[in-house]
Motif scaffolding. Structure first.
Motif, mmCIF file in Angstrom:
data_model
loop_
_atom_site.group_PDB
_atom_site.id
_atom_site.type_symbol
_atom_site.label_atom_id
_atom_site.label_comp_id
_atom_site.label_asym_id
_atom_site.label_seq_id
_atom_site.Cartn_x
_atom_site.Cartn_y
_atom_site.Cartn_z
ATOM 1 N N GLY A 1 36.000 44.180 49.827
ATOM 2 C CA GLY A 1 34.838 44.850 49.268
ATOM 3 C C GLY A 1 33.514 44.168 49.564
ATOM 4 N N GLU A 2 33.534 43.076 50.309
ATOM 5 C CA GLU A 2 32.319 42.335 50.622
ATOM 6 C C GLU A 2 31.734 42.854 51.938
ATOM 7 N N SER B 1 40.972 44.237 54.804
ATOM 8 C CA SER B 1 39.515 44.088 54.716
ATOM 9 C C SER B 1 39.039 42.654 54.902
ATOM 10 N N HIS B 2 39.955 41.695 55.054
ATOM 11 C CA HIS B 2 39.568 40.300 55.316
ATOM 12 C C HIS B 2 39.378 40.115 56.826
ATOM 13 N N ASP B 3 38.415 40.817 57.396
ATOM 14 C CA ASP B 3 38.311 40.911 58.850
ATOM 15 C C ASP B 3 37.204 40.050 59.449
ATOM 16 N N ALA B 4 36.783 39.014 58.744
ATOM 17 C CA ALA B 4 35.766 38.098 59.284
ATOM 18 C C ALA B 4 35.986 36.711 58.678
ATOM 19 N N ILE B 5 35.599 35.698 59.431
ATOM 20 C CA ILE B 5 35.726 34.318 58.954
ATOM 21 C C ILE B 5 34.510 33.534 59.429
ATOM 22 N N ALA B 6 34.099 32.569 58.630
ATOM 23 C CA ALA B 6 32.948 31.729 58.963
ATOM 24 C C ALA B 6 33.369 30.268 59.004
ATOM 25 N N ILE B 7 32.752 29.514 59.911
ATOM 26 C CA ILE B 7 32.901 28.062 59.971
ATOM 27 C C ILE B 7 31.520 27.478 59.701
#
Length: 265
Positions: free
Chosen positions: A146-147, A199-205
């Motif tokens: 949902g983000e 929906s967890h389709d992005a990740i950040a470092i």
């Protein structure tokens, strides 16, 4: 960085260890005998399991591993002659959304490993404080259900100066952000329904502090670091083809980049 990361990413626990960590439902074991601190103690004793060379070098249709190798400059010299945070990397993941949505409430597992090496500060005082012992630190953050992309980036930006706080989705993770903040290899596993993972389709470092930032006189604030990021999705026991969908998404993205890039020579 990648070899070390693949060793952890390809590891699996023997059945007796899995019974200590994995519940019967879609989540991890919970309760007084299975708190995150107790799980962390178990992993400190047994690690993430037994590495398997076949899992390390290949993906199956229902168990896919993505690998990114990159370089990042954690800090830079600010206007007031102090070091400030500099780079962070955001990855839009080639997620097999249609496959995950088709699996609906079936249980799947996501495994994330972030591997890099630090330069330690070997003075006596530094040994008791991670932010002065390590030259820099890196963390990963997954986009939540949902983000929006804007909300995700804003949340990661707010996390730079402080370690991650309480997470309403913490029950899906084996350890959670507070338990994977030590050292220079961070690994955690998400376990839940496939429809929720879609929906967890992005990740950040993103970087956190270290002596490259706090000890400005050393002149290291402009140094860069390398890291490897490994992400695996597995749906054991299900005859699904995540690999083909991910492969197609990667090919489309590669074609877009090629079209956008000007010809050289």
């Amino acid at each position: 960085e990648t070899y070390r990361g693949l060793t952890v990413q390809s590891a699996e626990w023997p059945v007796p260890i899995r019974k200590l960590l994995v519940g019967r439902g879609e989540h991890w074991k919970t309760g007084k005998t299975a708190t995150k601190s107790l799980k962390q103690k178990i992993l400190r004793s047994v690690g993430y399991g037994v590495p398997e060379i076949d899992r390390a070098v290949a993906s199956a249709r229902n168990a896919v591993t993505l690998v990114a190798q990159a370089e990042l400059q954690p800090f830079a010299l600010g206007q007031a002659r102090t070091a400030v945070y500099n780079d962070m990397h955001f990855y839009d993941l080639p997620w097999p959304r249609s496959v995950l949505e088709a699996l609906e409430n079936e249980v799947v597992t996501l495994k994330v490993t972030l591997s890099y090496f630090i330069e330690p500060n070997l003075t006596a005082r530094a040994a008791t404080r991670p932010d002065t012992y390590r030259s820099f630190g890196l963390r990963f953050a997954m986009k939540k259900r949902g983000e929006t992309d804007v909300q995700f980036r804003a949340r990661v930006n707010a996390s730079e100066d402080a370690e991650a706080g309480a997470d309403p989705e913490a029950s899906y993770w084996l350890l959670g952000p507070k338990s994977v903040s030590a050292g220079s290899l961070h690994c955690d596993l998400w376990r839940g329904r496939a429809i929720e993972l879609a929906s967890h389709d992005a990740i950040a470092i993103y970087p956190v502090g270290g002596w490259w930032k706090s000890h400005v006189g050393q002149g290291r604030m402009n140094d860069s670091c390398r890291y490897s990021l490994l992400i695996s999705i597995s749906a054991p026991g299900h005859a699904v083809d995540m690999h083909s969908e991910i492969e197609a998404l990667v090919a489309v993205k590669a074609a877009e980049i090629e079209v956008a890039s000007p010809d050289v020579g």
